[in-house]
Design a protein around this motif. Structure first.
Motif, PDB file in Angstrom:
ATOM      1  N   LEU A   1      25.447 -40.650  48.237  1.00 43.84           N
ATOM      2  CA  LEU A   1      26.289 -41.680  48.863  1.00 43.84           C
ATOM      3  C   LEU A   1      25.526 -42.213  50.066  1.00 43.84           C
ATOM      4  O   LEU A   1      24.842 -41.445  50.751  1.00 43.84           O
ATOM      5  N   THR A   2      25.651 -43.509  50.343  1.00 45.12           N
ATOM      6  CA  THR A   2      25.014 -44.029  51.550  1.00 45.12           C
ATOM      7  C   THR A   2      25.835 -43.595  52.763  1.00 45.12           C
ATOM      8  O   THR A   2      27.008 -43.217  52.653  1.00 45.12           O
ATOM      9  N   LYS A   3      25.208 -43.664  53.902  1.00 40.87           N
ATOM     10  CA  LYS A   3      25.872 -43.299  55.154  1.00 40.87           C
ATOM     11  C   LYS A   3      27.150 -44.125  55.352  1.00 40.87           C
ATOM     12  O   LYS A   3      28.195 -43.595  55.718  1.00 40.87           O
ATOM     13  N   ASP A   4      27.064 -45.440  55.081  1.00 42.28           N
ATOM     14  CA  ASP A   4      28.232 -46.315  55.275  1.00 42.28           C
ATOM     15  C   ASP A   4      29.360 -45.960  54.314  1.00 42.28           C
ATOM     16  O   ASP A   4      30.540 -45.968  54.693  1.00 42.28           O
TER      17      ASP A   4
ATOM     18  N   ARG B   1      37.770 -42.868  43.258  1.00 40.34           N
ATOM     19  CA  ARG B   1      37.331 -43.896  44.208  1.00 40.34           C
ATOM     20  C   ARG B   1      35.960 -43.536  44.773  1.00 40.34           C
ATOM     21  O   ARG B   1      35.099 -44.394  44.967  1.00 40.34           O
ATOM     22  N   ILE B   2      35.756 -42.232  45.048  1.00 36.43           N
ATOM     23  CA  ILE B   2      34.471 -41.780  45.591  1.00 36.43           C
ATOM     24  C   ILE B   2      33.386 -41.875  44.521  1.00 36.43           C
ATOM     25  O   ILE B   2      32.287 -42.370  44.765  1.00 36.43           O
TER      26      ILE B   2
ATOM     27  N   ARG C   1      30.988 -42.820  55.514  1.00 41.33           N
ATOM     28  CA  ARG C   1      31.798 -43.092  56.711  1.00 41.33           C
ATOM     29  C   ARG C   1      33.148 -43.700  56.316  1.00 41.33           C
ATOM     30  O   ARG C   1      34.182 -43.329  56.860  1.00 41.33           O
ATOM     31  N   ASP C   2      33.144 -44.604  55.342  1.00 41.15           N
ATOM     32  CA  ASP C   2      34.393 -45.204  54.848  1.00 41.15           C
ATOM     33  C   ASP C   2      35.312 -44.139  54.247  1.00 41.15           C
ATOM     34  O   ASP C   2      36.528 -44.151  54.454  1.00 41.15           O
ATOM     35  N   ILE C   3      34.709 -43.211  53.485  1.00 40.43           N
ATOM     36  CA  ILE C   3      35.490 -42.132  52.871  1.00 40.43           C
ATOM     37  C   ILE C   3      36.142 -41.265  53.946  1.00 40.43           C
ATOM     38  O   ILE C   3      37.322 -40.908  53.859  1.00 40.43           O
ATOM     39  N   ILE C   4      35.373 -40.950  54.990  1.00 39.21           N
ATOM     40  CA  ILE C   4      35.910 -40.102  56.069  1.00 39.21           C
ATOM     41  C   ILE C   4      37.018 -40.835  56.822  1.00 39.21           C
ATOM     42  O   ILE C   4      38.027 -40.234  57.195  1.00 39.21           O
ATOM     43  N   MET C   5      36.857 -42.149  57.022  1.00 34.14           N
ATOM     44  CA  MET C   5      37.900 -42.922  57.715  1.00 34.14           C
ATOM     45  C   MET C   5      39.205 -42.890  56.921  1.00 34.14           C
ATOM     46  O   MET C   5      40.298 -42.840  57.481  1.00 34.14           O
ATOM     47  N   GLY C   6      39.087 -42.908  55.587  1.00 34.53           N
ATOM     48  CA  GLY C   6      40.288 -42.880  54.743  1.00 34.53           C
ATOM     49  C   GLY C   6      40.833 -41.480  54.530  1.00 34.53           C
ATOM     50  O   GLY C   6      42.004 -41.312  54.180  1.00 34.53           O
TER      51      GLY C   6
END
Length: 237
Positions: free
Chosen positions: A117-120, A34-35, A123-128
């Motif tokens: 990876l873009t910042k956004d 996914r990443i 951030r999505d990866i860290i949230m998950g």
């Protein structure tokens, strides 16, 4: 000049470029995939600038191959190296939290393959995967600690101490056991070593010779040092 390179990560250990990066090491293949779907690939030649101080920070960089230096310029225009990073390291993380600009420059020391990876996206990866956020913080803490040590070391006028500090720091990252001694393949030129610890190139050559005369190290060519007495070096720090 950098170029997009769709196959940069084909020669990674494991299956994906993210699997080389310690902050992603506990993810399973599905999570890694996914990443990786979000990752862009760039290739840089030796001497290529990756970004400059003051440019908008919206990217996290992962080193797949090669070595990168992060550096600033002093008021009198001299280069001050902050970090030397290599395979598996990442940079640009301090700018993840809020809109900001890079506080330093980055340049490829040798040819490098870098995943971004873009910042956004990050951030999505860290949230998950909140544990990745914790690992990023741990890595940031470790890097800040190294900068503090470097600043403290540069504050001393004792060049022997600065030189010994740099060699022991390089042991940790680039040292290999060869015949009972530690061999370091230097990632830096003499000029860059001088920039790292704030002295002239001539001083570097003189101090390396001094340490060699004291049987602390053996100089094996311009890019290789054999450490004969690590404890003796540490006594200088």
């Amino acid at each position: 000049m950098n170029s997009h390179c769709g196959n940069c990560c084909n020669n990674c250990r494991g299956q994906f470029c993210a699997s080389k990066v310690p902050i992603f090491e506990n993810l399973n293949n599905e999570e890694l995939l996914r990443i990786v779907k979000k990752i862009n690939h760039k290739e840089y030649h030796k001497g290529d600038i990756i970004f400059t101080e003051g440019s908008i920070a919206n990217t996290l960089y992962f080193i797949n191959e090669g070595k990168i230096k992060l550096y600033k310029y002093t008021k009198d225009g001299k280069e001050q190296i902050l970090h030397i990073l290599s395979e598996g390291d990442f940079f640009g993380e301090l700018e993840l939290i809020k809109p900001s600009k890079y506080g330093f420059n980055s340049k490829a020391i040798v040819g490098a393959k870098i995943c971004t990876l873009t910042k956004d996206e990050m951030r999505d990866i860290i949230m998950g995967n909140p544990e990745i956020g914790i690992k990023v913080l741990e890595a940031v803490g470790e890097r800040l600690s190294k900068v503090e040590n470097l600043v403290q070391n540069l504050a001393t006028n004792d060049v022997d101490s600065r030189m010994a500090y740099l060699i022991t720091d390089l042991i940790e990252k680039y040292g290999e056991n060869v015949g009972g001694n530690i061999s370091i393949k230097l990632p830096l030129s003499r000029e860059e070593i001088a920039n790292y610890i704030g002295v002239t190139r001539e001083t570097i050559s003189r101090k390396l010779k001094k340490f060699e005369d004291e049987n602390l190290i053996k100089i094996a060519g311009t890019k290789n040092i054999i450490v004969l007495d690590e404890e003796g070096l540490k006594e200088y720090i």
